[in-house]
Design a protein around this motif. Structure first.
Motif, PDB file in Angstrom:
ATOM      1  N   UNK A 122       0.829  -1.208   0.000  1.00 57.52           N
ATOM      2  CA  UNK A 122       0.000   0.000   0.000  1.00 57.52           C
ATOM      3  C   UNK A 122       0.862   1.256   0.000  1.00 57.52           C
ATOM      4  N   UNK A 123       1.928   1.228   0.804  1.00 56.53           N
ATOM      5  CA  UNK A 123       2.811   2.395   0.854  1.00 56.53           C
ATOM      6  C   UNK A 123       3.609   2.545  -0.437  1.00 56.53           C
ATOM      7  N   UNK A 124       4.053   1.418  -0.988  1.00 55.55           N
ATOM      8  CA  UNK A 124       4.767   1.483  -2.256  1.00 55.55           C
ATOM      9  C   UNK A 124       3.854   1.990  -3.369  1.00 55.55           C
ATOM     10  N   UNK A 125       2.586   1.567  -3.350  1.00 54.88           N
ATOM     11  CA  UNK A 125       1.657   2.013  -4.377  1.00 54.88           C
ATOM     12  C   UNK A 125       1.482   3.524  -4.337  1.00 54.88           C
ATOM     13  N   UNK A 126       1.402   4.069  -3.138  1.00 53.15           N
ATOM     14  CA  UNK A 126       1.248   5.522  -3.003  1.00 53.15           C
ATOM     15  C   UNK A 126       2.460   6.248  -3.573  1.00 53.15           C
ATOM     16  N   UNK A 127       3.648   5.760  -3.233  1.00 53.06           N
ATOM     17  CA  UNK A 127       4.873   6.416  -3.686  1.00 53.06           C
ATOM     18  C   UNK A 127       5.079   6.262  -5.192  1.00 53.06           C
ATOM     19  N   UNK A 128       4.902   5.050  -5.699  1.00 48.21           N
ATOM     20  CA  UNK A 128       5.144   4.826  -7.127  1.00 48.21           C
ATOM     21  C   UNK A 128       4.107   5.529  -7.994  1.00 48.21           C
ATOM     22  N   UNK A 129       2.865   5.550  -7.546  1.00 45.89           N
ATOM     23  CA  UNK A 129       1.822   6.236  -8.321  1.00 45.89           C
ATOM     24  C   UNK A 129       2.128   7.722  -8.426  1.00 45.89           C
ATOM     25  N   UNK A 130       2.565   8.308  -7.327  1.00 44.98           N
ATOM     26  CA  UNK A 130       2.875   9.736  -7.332  1.00 44.98           C
ATOM     27  C   UNK A 130       4.044  10.052  -8.248  1.00 44.98           C
ATOM     28  N   UNK A 131       4.961   9.093  -8.400  1.00 47.34           N
ATOM     29  CA  UNK A 131       6.164   9.317  -9.204  1.00 47.34           C
ATOM     30  C   UNK A 131       6.007   8.846 -10.646  1.00 47.34           C
ATOM     31  N   UNK A 132       4.870   8.214 -10.973  1.00 47.54           N
ATOM     32  CA  UNK A 132       4.695   7.682 -12.321  1.00 47.54           C
ATOM     33  C   UNK A 132       5.537   6.454 -12.587  1.00 47.54           C
ATOM     34  N   UNK A 133       5.789   5.681 -11.545  1.00 48.45           N
ATOM     35  CA  UNK A 133       6.601   4.469 -11.630  1.00 48.45           C
ATOM     36  C   UNK A 133       5.681   3.256 -11.563  1.00 48.45           C
TER      37      UNK A 133
END
Length: 221
Positions: A54-65
């Motif tokens: 869940x935390x990775x999804x938040x970070x990667x989504x924000x970065x376009x990764x």
């Protein structure tokens, strides 16, 4: 992002990160320009992987990764990941595609031309090919001795989906893999165990880009 545009693909493994968390490693890799992250962490519980996811999804989504989950279709759905990566001993690619639908990214490990062609025929969007140089990781399902860039070239020539080399790849050894026809490289320790994961990511991206800029002797760009 289309997997053909992935230059550097990080596969997470907390056991190699020293006193740093996976989130810290991923944050640094994002700052360094990572293109995709695979949540592996097989040694942890499903609940821990879900919370981390869940935390990775938040970070990667924000970065376009792009965020890919190793093997677990249920976890990928639960955290709204971009896709799933499976090995030769996991669910067949065709089953994963049926379960996740046409829009999900489905990757598959392959070390032979036959495996690569089969994965592509059943709906794989990209292939993780290796281990290219061998690996000491206990959490990689590719051959341990190393198939070499020549096999990467054979597989890249045999399929139309993008190939990403994995296994023992560093900034110093990435160029031959790309010259052989790989779209990019997937790494674990080269970033996770590096003293500075951000700089390591930047160095890998530069190593991948250099042979693409000078051309690859007629191979696919």
């Amino acid at each position: 992002m289309n997997p053909s545009n992935w230059r550097v693909y990080l596969v997470t493994q907390a056991s190699l990160s020293g006193d740093r968390s996976t989130l810290e490693i991923v944050d640094a890799a994002i700052d360094g320009g990572i293109d995709a992250v695979q949540l592996r962490e097989k040694e942890t519980s499903a609940r821990s992987r879900y919370e981390l996811g869940l935390e990775l999804r938040e970070r990667t989504a924000a970065a376009g990764v792009d965020l890919i989950v190793n093997d677990r279709i249920d976890l990928a759905r639960a955290i709204d990941a971009d896709g799933v990566h499976v090995g030769q001993s996991d669910l067949p690619v065709s089953v994963v595609r049926d379960l996740l639908g046409p829009d999900a990214i489905v990757g598959c490990s392959a070390s032979t031309v036959a495996d690569a062609r089969e994965a592509e025929a059943h709906g794989a969007d990209y292939l993780g090919v290796g281990a290219v140089y061998g690996t000491s990781s206990k959490d990689v399902d590719e051959p341990k001795d190393g198939i070499g860039p020549a096999r990467v070239a054979e597989i890249a020539d045999a399929v139309s989906v993008p190939v990403h080399g994995i296994g023992g790849i560093t900034a110093d050894t990435a160029a031959p893999v790309v010259t052989a026809g790989a779209a990019g490289v997937a790494v674990i320790s080269a970033i996770t165990a590096a003293p500075d994961p951000r700089t390591a990511t930047e160095s890998l991206a530069a190593a991948v880009e250099t042979p693409k800029e000078v051309g690859r002797g007629g191979r696919r760009e």
